[in-house]
Design an enzyme around this catalytic site. Sequence first.
Site, PDB file in Angstrom:
ATOM      1  N   TYR A  61       0.838  -1.217   0.000  1.00 54.53           N
ATOM      2  CA  TYR A  61       0.000   0.000   0.000  1.00 54.53           C
ATOM      3  C   TYR A  61       0.866   1.257   0.000  1.00 54.53           C
ATOM      4  O   TYR A  61       0.621   2.191  -0.761  1.00 54.53           O
ATOM      5  CB  TYR A  61      -0.912  -0.017   1.232  1.00 54.53           C
ATOM      6  N   LYS A  86     -18.853   8.158  12.880  1.00 59.48           N
ATOM      7  CA  LYS A  86     -18.858   9.193  13.919  1.00 59.48           C
ATOM      8  C   LYS A  86     -20.130  10.036  13.999  1.00 59.48           C
ATOM      9  O   LYS A  86     -20.539  10.419  15.071  1.00 59.48           O
ATOM     10  CB  LYS A  86     -17.658  10.109  13.686  1.00 59.48           C
ATOM     11  N   ALA A 101      -8.957  10.818   6.045  1.00 60.60           N
ATOM     12  CA  ALA A 101     -10.414  10.866   6.218  1.00 60.60           C
ATOM     13  C   ALA A 101     -10.775  11.394   7.598  1.00 60.60           C
ATOM     14  O   ALA A 101     -11.683  12.224   7.735  1.00 60.60           O
ATOM     15  CB  ALA A 101     -11.021   9.474   6.019  1.00 60.60           C
ATOM     16  N   THR A 102     -10.052  10.940   8.621  1.00 63.08           N
ATOM     17  CA  THR A 102     -10.337  11.401   9.982  1.00 63.08           C
ATOM     18  C   THR A 102     -10.211  12.918  10.045  1.00 63.08           C
ATOM     19  O   THR A 102     -11.087  13.603  10.593  1.00 63.08           O
ATOM     20  CB  THR A 102      -9.341  10.739  10.970  1.00 63.08           C
ATOM     21  N   GLU A 134     -12.964  14.671   8.068  1.00 65.86           N
ATOM     22  CA  GLU A 134     -14.243  14.585   8.783  1.00 65.86           C
ATOM     23  C   GLU A 134     -14.247  15.504  10.003  1.00 65.86           C
ATOM     24  O   GLU A 134     -15.287  16.048  10.370  1.00 65.86           O
ATOM     25  CB  GLU A 134     -14.548  13.137   9.166  1.00 65.86           C
ATOM     26  N   HIS A 168     -16.591  19.511  10.984  1.00 61.56           N
ATOM     27  CA  HIS A 168     -17.293  19.973  12.192  1.00 61.56           C
ATOM     28  C   HIS A 168     -16.962  21.414  12.538  1.00 61.56           C
ATOM     29  O   HIS A 168     -17.540  21.978  13.461  1.00 61.56           O
ATOM     30  CB  HIS A 168     -16.905  19.103  13.401  1.00 61.56           C
TER      31      HIS A 168
HETATM   32  P1  NAD Z   1      -7.814   7.190   5.648  1.00 65.05           P
HETATM   33  O1  NAD Z   1      -8.134   8.370   4.822  1.00 65.05           O
HETATM   34  O2  NAD Z   1      -6.457   7.117   6.272  1.00 65.05           O
HETATM   35  O3  NAD Z   1      -8.011   5.857   4.792  1.00 65.05           O
HETATM   36  C1  NAD Z   1      -9.178   5.589   4.092  1.00 65.05           C
HETATM   37  C2  NAD Z   1      -8.981   4.300   3.299  1.00 65.05           C
HETATM   38  O4  NAD Z   1     -10.216   3.976   2.655  1.00 65.05           O
HETATM   39  C3  NAD Z   1      -7.917   4.379   2.204  1.00 65.05           C
HETATM   40  O5  NAD Z   1      -7.159   3.190   2.207  1.00 65.05           O
HETATM   41  C4  NAD Z   1      -8.736   4.459   0.908  1.00 65.05           C
HETATM   42  O6  NAD Z   1      -8.063   3.878  -0.194  1.00 65.05           O
HETATM   43  C5  NAD Z   1      -9.942   3.624   1.304  1.00 65.05           C
HETATM   44  N1  NAD Z   1     -11.113   3.920   0.476  1.00 65.05           N
HETATM   45  C6  NAD Z   1     -11.647   5.134   0.191  1.00 65.05           C
HETATM   46  N2  NAD Z   1     -12.704   4.986  -0.630  1.00 65.05           N
HETATM   47  C7  NAD Z   1     -12.826   3.660  -0.868  1.00 65.05           C
HETATM   48  C8  NAD Z   1     -13.707   2.880  -1.668  1.00 65.05           C
HETATM   49  N3  NAD Z   1     -14.691   3.440  -2.358  1.00 65.05           N
HETATM   50  N4  NAD Z   1     -13.520   1.539  -1.687  1.00 65.05           N
HETATM   51  C9  NAD Z   1     -12.526   0.962  -0.997  1.00 65.05           C
HETATM   52  N5  NAD Z   1     -11.670   1.637  -0.218  1.00 65.05           N
HETATM   53  C10 NAD Z   1     -11.818   2.982  -0.164  1.00 65.05           C
HETATM   54  O7  NAD Z   1      -8.969   7.025   6.748  1.00 65.05           O
HETATM   55  P2  NAD Z   1      -8.798   6.962   8.340  1.00 65.05           P
HETATM   56  O8  NAD Z   1      -8.257   8.281   8.811  1.00 65.05           O
HETATM   57  O9  NAD Z   1      -8.127   5.695   8.707  1.00 65.05           O
HETATM   58  O10 NAD Z   1     -10.339   6.941   8.848  1.00 65.05           O
HETATM   59  C11 NAD Z   1     -11.240   5.905   8.550  1.00 65.05           C
HETATM   60  C12 NAD Z   1     -12.567   6.169   9.237  1.00 65.05           C
HETATM   61  O11 NAD Z   1     -12.458   5.981  10.639  1.00 65.05           O
HETATM   62  C13 NAD Z   1     -13.103   7.581   9.048  1.00 65.05           C
HETATM   63  O12 NAD Z   1     -14.455   7.536   8.662  1.00 65.05           O
HETATM   64  C14 NAD Z   1     -12.975   8.195  10.416  1.00 65.05           C
HETATM   65  O13 NAD Z   1     -13.953   9.171  10.700  1.00 65.05           O
HETATM   66  C15 NAD Z   1     -13.165   6.991  11.307  1.00 65.05           C
HETATM   67  N6  NAD Z   1     -12.620   7.223  12.645  1.00 65.05           N
HETATM   68  C16 NAD Z   1     -13.394   6.929  13.708  1.00 65.05           C
HETATM   69  C17 NAD Z   1     -12.949   7.152  15.008  1.00 65.05           C
HETATM   70  C18 NAD Z   1     -13.792   6.824  16.184  1.00 65.05           C
HETATM   71  O14 NAD Z   1     -13.311   6.943  17.317  1.00 65.05           O
HETATM   72  N7  NAD Z   1     -15.027   6.396  16.036  1.00 65.05           N
HETATM   73  C19 NAD Z   1     -11.666   7.685  15.206  1.00 65.05           C
HETATM   74  C20 NAD Z   1     -10.875   7.942  14.101  1.00 65.05           C
HETATM   75  C21 NAD Z   1     -11.366   7.708  12.821  1.00 65.05           C
END
Ligand code: NAD
Length: 340
Positions: A67, A133, A199-200, A203, A207
């Site tokens: 990756y 979230k 993405a985090t 997102e 806010h």
């Molecule tokens: P990131 O941006 O680092 O990675 C996203 C991944 O998704 C990438 O590998 C990308 O290639 C893949 N992707 C995007 N579109 C796609 C598709 N259509 N098909 C297949 N794969 C696809 O994301 P991240 O920062 O790791 O965050 C992921 C999620 O976790 C976010 O929605 C974020 O809000 C959530 N999150 C939740 C919490 C919590 O405590 N609840 C905390 C942090 C992050």
Amino acid sequence: MNVGQLMHLTDSSKQIRVGVLGFGGLGQAAAKVLAPKKEMVLVAVADKKGYAYSPQGLNAQECIAAYQSQGSVGYLDGFGNLTNRSIEDLIESGYPIDGFFLALPNLPNDFIPSVAQQFMKSGWRGVLVDAIKRTSAVEQLLTMKEQMQTAGITYMTGCGATPGLLTAAAALAAQSYSEIHRVEITFGVGIANWEAYRATIREDIAHMPGYNTETARAMSDAQVEALLDKTNGVLTLENMEHADDIMLELAGICPRDRVMVGGVVDTRNPKKPLSTNVKITGRTFEGKISTHTFILGDETSMAANVCGPAFGYLKAGMGLHQQGIYGIFTAAEIMPRFVR
Ligand code: NAD
């Protein structure tokens, strides 16, 4: 079924075959968290440009190397497939996968609900876990409860850190009180660079005053960097639309307007800017007002506090699924099960 029988059921069953959708910051951390586990094995990962599958289990480091060096796990020698429809292709492949952690961006705000729809249409049966979230995103998923029941899917929503671990802690702490007055979640996140969690961060920007999910989604990386330059890499978030509120309301703990979520994210320093905590204030049966505080250790990263609970809830979801209990559940109503 009692707890002993339930433990026996999961203990005696085979390893849980896990897929991780999304292989960015959290997806890669999820693969590392799973690597030493005996009860779960990572058999599939997908990103935007491809997927990899191995029934014997994928090597987390090899997936991460593919990756990071080539831009997709689809390049993984012997196991990778390059495709712009990675999720559809993986679901339609019919590979035996028991559960998926959806480590996907929820941009647009209905993306993860649309993935849930794809699973339901495909005829796949199993457990899905998200770390979604926004309240409005969880609300969309909740409308699919009956469809999930019919499809034979046990969907665990809001199972990251917040919502997730902290919401569950609030649900537990609430038991001391007769009435809950306030649940206040304050998170501190420190990451060395924002690109590791695009993405985090997008997102989170959504806010901020003047932004929403659509404007944040449309921002180029250069625009995100320009915004972070103005704030010295720090995002301060208040009164966020976070699903902890609807989850605690649904669990019967307090009305959603008593739940507040905010935090500080430093995108240029892995040290947390403040200690993540949840404060639960209520009145005991004797009429005393008090506050319980649950503070996460400062050494625990966002990734540790999201991926650990996500798999704990995946294991709990498997226990429900094996008993024929389908539908949608939140982190505030089910106890996560520790994965060995
Ligand atoms: P990131 O941006 O680092 O990675 C996203 C991944 O998704 C990438 O590998 C990308 O290639 C893949 N992707 C995007 N579109 C796609 C598709 N259509 N098909 C297949 N794969 C696809 O994301 P991240 O920062 O790791 O965050 C992921 C999620 O976790 C976010 O929605 C974020 O809000 C959530 N999150 C939740 C919490 C919590 O405590 N609840 C905390 C942090 C992050």
